[in-house]
Design a protein around this motif. Structure first.
Motif, short mmCIF file in Angstrom:
data_model
loop_
_atom_site.label_atom_id
_atom_site.label_comp_id
_atom_site.label_asym_id
_atom_site.label_seq_id
_atom_site.Cartn_x
_atom_site.Cartn_y
_atom_site.Cartn_z
N TYR A 92 0.83 -1.20 0.00
CA TYR A 92 0.00 0.00 0.00
C TYR A 92 0.86 1.25 0.00
O TYR A 92 1.94 1.30 0.60
CB TYR A 92 -0.92 0.01 1.21
N ALA A 95 -1.11 5.23 2.71
CA ALA A 95 -2.05 4.75 3.73
C ALA A 95 -3.47 4.62 3.20
O ALA A 95 -4.44 4.76 3.94
CB ALA A 95 -2.03 5.67 4.96
N GLN A 151 -3.03 -4.46 13.01
CA GLN A 151 -2.06 -3.39 12.75
C GLN A 151 -1.79 -3.27 11.25
O GLN A 151 -1.70 -2.17 10.70
CB GLN A 151 -0.77 -3.65 13.51
N ARG A 152 -1.69 -4.42 10.60
CA ARG A 152 -1.45 -4.41 9.15
C ARG A 152 -2.65 -3.85 8.40
O ARG A 152 -2.50 -3.06 7.47
CB ARG A 152 -1.14 -5.82 8.66
N PHE A 154 -4.86 -1.65 9.28
CA PHE A 154 -5.05 -0.20 9.39
C PHE A 154 -3.85 0.58 8.87
O PHE A 154 -4.00 1.75 8.49
CB PHE A 154 -5.37 0.17 10.84
N SER A 155 -2.68 -0.03 8.82
CA SER A 155 -1.55 0.65 8.19
C SER A 155 -1.69 0.62 6.67
O SER A 155 -1.21 1.52 5.97
CB SER A 155 -0.23 0.00 8.62
N GLU A 156 -2.37 -0.41 6.14
CA GLU A 156 -2.61 -0.49 4.71
C GLU A 156 -3.55 0.63 4.26
O GLU A 156 -3.27 1.34 3.29
CB GLU A 156 -3.25 -1.84 4.35
N ASP A 157 -4.67 0.75 4.94
CA ASP A 157 -5.70 1.70 4.54
C ASP A 157 -6.27 2.36 5.79
O ASP A 157 -7.05 1.76 6.53
CB ASP A 157 -6.81 0.98 3.77
N ALA A 158 -5.86 3.59 6.04
CA ALA A 158 -6.25 4.28 7.27
C ALA A 158 -7.74 4.58 7.33
O ALA A 158 -8.30 4.74 8.42
CB ALA A 158 -5.46 5.58 7.43
N ALA A 182 -5.41 -1.29 17.80
CA ALA A 182 -4.72 -0.99 16.54
C ALA A 182 -5.32 0.24 15.87
O ALA A 182 -4.59 1.05 15.26
CB ALA A 182 -4.80 -2.19 15.61
N ALA A 186 -3.01 3.64 15.12
CA ALA A 186 -2.76 4.07 13.73
C ALA A 186 -3.55 5.32 13.35
O ALA A 186 -3.51 5.75 12.19
CB ALA A 186 -3.11 2.94 12.77
N LYS A 189 -2.70 8.30 10.87
CA LYS A 189 -2.64 8.06 9.43
C LYS A 189 -3.86 8.61 8.71
O LYS A 189 -3.86 8.77 7.50
CB LYS A 189 -2.49 6.56 9.14
#
Length: 442
Positions: A92, A95, A151-152, A154-158, A182, A186, A189
């Protein structure tokens, strides 16, 4: 387990299956159907590639809405259906968006990239409900849980963070602890997300049945894109009328308002000006003089920043300005208020004041006044009381004929006559109005 899917959805799934492609209704439409709610729209996921989808529906009108991401919107029996190829997202960027998309023939690979387990549920007539990620268990227990590593996700797509808050508000679900942790971790972002996307989720969130608990739990998420909200939290009111701080009162009033966008936006912003206007007298009682005007200014700034339509901005700002207006105590006051704001905003003001009261120490203290306010309006509309210039029994031409010069004086004279009619000093009759105008000029 079968769903009562629309005929167009069944036809689309039948066509894809007959052509040899695995296909399912997926996501919110399945989730909501299983909850007994009517889905807003229906999405389909399939092993068919976009060009294969177009071939299957060659006799239908279609729109290549997101071809690069595998989505084709097909009009099946006049119903728009988004049909998306199974896919695997690459890394991604910003974000929000994957740098690449790889089409897949695997349903599982498609589902494990999605946001929450309740949104991974699939259905077709042959297999019924397909649950590969534990979505049914979470749906039955009212739990919102991220798919895989939160965590992954929400870090991919805030934007998924705000969607999570929205789903707690609209569905009334509880966010699973690790997912909530998570989301909060995040949250910053969200500053990378376009205002239009924030606006869309924010409005849906505000109109949810559980907005109070959702906004309270995730207030740190909201303050990322609404820093003006932070001063409300812990701002004590210290008055006989209030039992909550400004933030808690706002949420109580918000949830008590009808779930209409303009009204919920008004209740969310109606006291944003209080922290800046707060003073405390010698007895320790807090006062917030002028807070409605300051709240309206802040509301306008924020709504424009979030790219709300001008019409929405104007109405919400107007309602915030009006929210502290006292309820009319008689029909004359009601006529003047109706003349100033119009019937729609008059009724909205009743709903706003009732919701505002629900967030106070004595939530039923003004019920009688609001019932009277509503009764005045009904009586005025039923009897056709004069409340607008166009309701007067004469017009500008009559005043010109009576010797009043054309120009601003005409408007001033008409407004004076309307005021006299509304407060009962003059009947709404042409001769009486002209006589009243003559007597006033003497």
């Amino acid at each position: 387990m079968q769903l009562n899917a629309p005929k167009a959805v069944r036809e689309a799934l039948r066509r894809l299956s007959a052509a040899g492609f695995e296909a399912y209704a997926v996501g919110g439409c399945v989730r909501d159907s299983l909850r007994g709610a009517d889905p807003e729209d229906w999405d389909i996921t399939t092993a068919a590639l976009p060009k294969e989808v177009e071939a299957v529906f060659s006799d239908c009108r279609f729109i290549e809405t997101g071809l690069a991401h595998g989505t084709v919107t097909v009009l099946v029996e006049k119903m728009p259906l988004e049909i998306t190829t199974f896919r695997i997202d690459g890394a991604y960027r910003d974000a929000r968006h994957p740098q690449s998309v790889t089409f897949s023939r695997s349903l599982r690979e498609d589902l494990v990239r999605r946001d929450f387990t309740v949104n991974t549920l699939c259905w077709n007539e042959q297999r019924g409900v397909v649950d590969l990620c534990g979505g049914l268990y979470d749906l039955q227990n009212g739990v919102l849980r991220a798919v895989g590593d939160p965590q992954r996700r929400f870090s991919e797509d805030a934007l998924r963070i705000l969607r999570g808050v929205r789903f707690q508000s609209t569905l009334g679900f509880t966010v699973e602890p690790e997912t909530a942790k998570a989301m909060l971790a995040a949250r910053k972002k969200l500053s990378h997300i376009a205002a239009e996307r924030i606006r869309e989720e924010f409005s849906k969130l505000l109109c949810g049945k559980a907005v109070r608990s959702a906004a309270s739990r995730f207030s740190p998420v909201l303050t990322v894109f609404l820093p003006e909200l932070a001063p409300l939290i812990g701002c004590e009111q210290n008055t006989p009328y209030h039992c909550f701080d400004v933030f808690e009162h706002t949420l109580a009033a918000l949830e008590a308002a009808p779930p209409e966008e303009a009204l919920r936006l008004c209740m969310f912003f109606h006291d944003f000006g209080k922290p800046a206007c707060r003073t405390v007298d010698a007895n320790g009682v807090a006062h917030f003089k002028g807070h409605a005007a300051v709240s309206a200014q802040l509301a306008e700034q924020i709504l424009r920043r979030l790219r709300y339509p001008n019409r929405t901005v104007r109405r919400v700002v107007r309602l915030v300005e009006l929210h502290d207006t006292k309820a009319p105590r008689d029909r004359v006051q009601a006529r003047k208020l109706l003349s100033a704001v119009g019937a729609d905003d008059y009724r909205a003001l009743i709903a706003i004041k009732r919701a505002d009261s629900r967030g106070k120490a004595q939530p039923h203290a003004i019920d009688d006044r609001l019932e009277a306010m509503e009764r005045f309006l009904d009586d005025i509309l039923r009897d056709g009381d004069c409340v607008r210039l166009c309701d007067l029994a004469l017009g500008g031409n009559d005043l010109v004929a009576a010797g009043i010069p054309v120009g601003a004086q005409i408007r001033e004279a008409l407004e004076g006559l309307l005021d006299a009619v509304m407060d009962g000093r003059c009947p709404n009759e042409k001769d009486a109005l002209l006589s009243f105008l003559t007597e006033r000029a003497l």
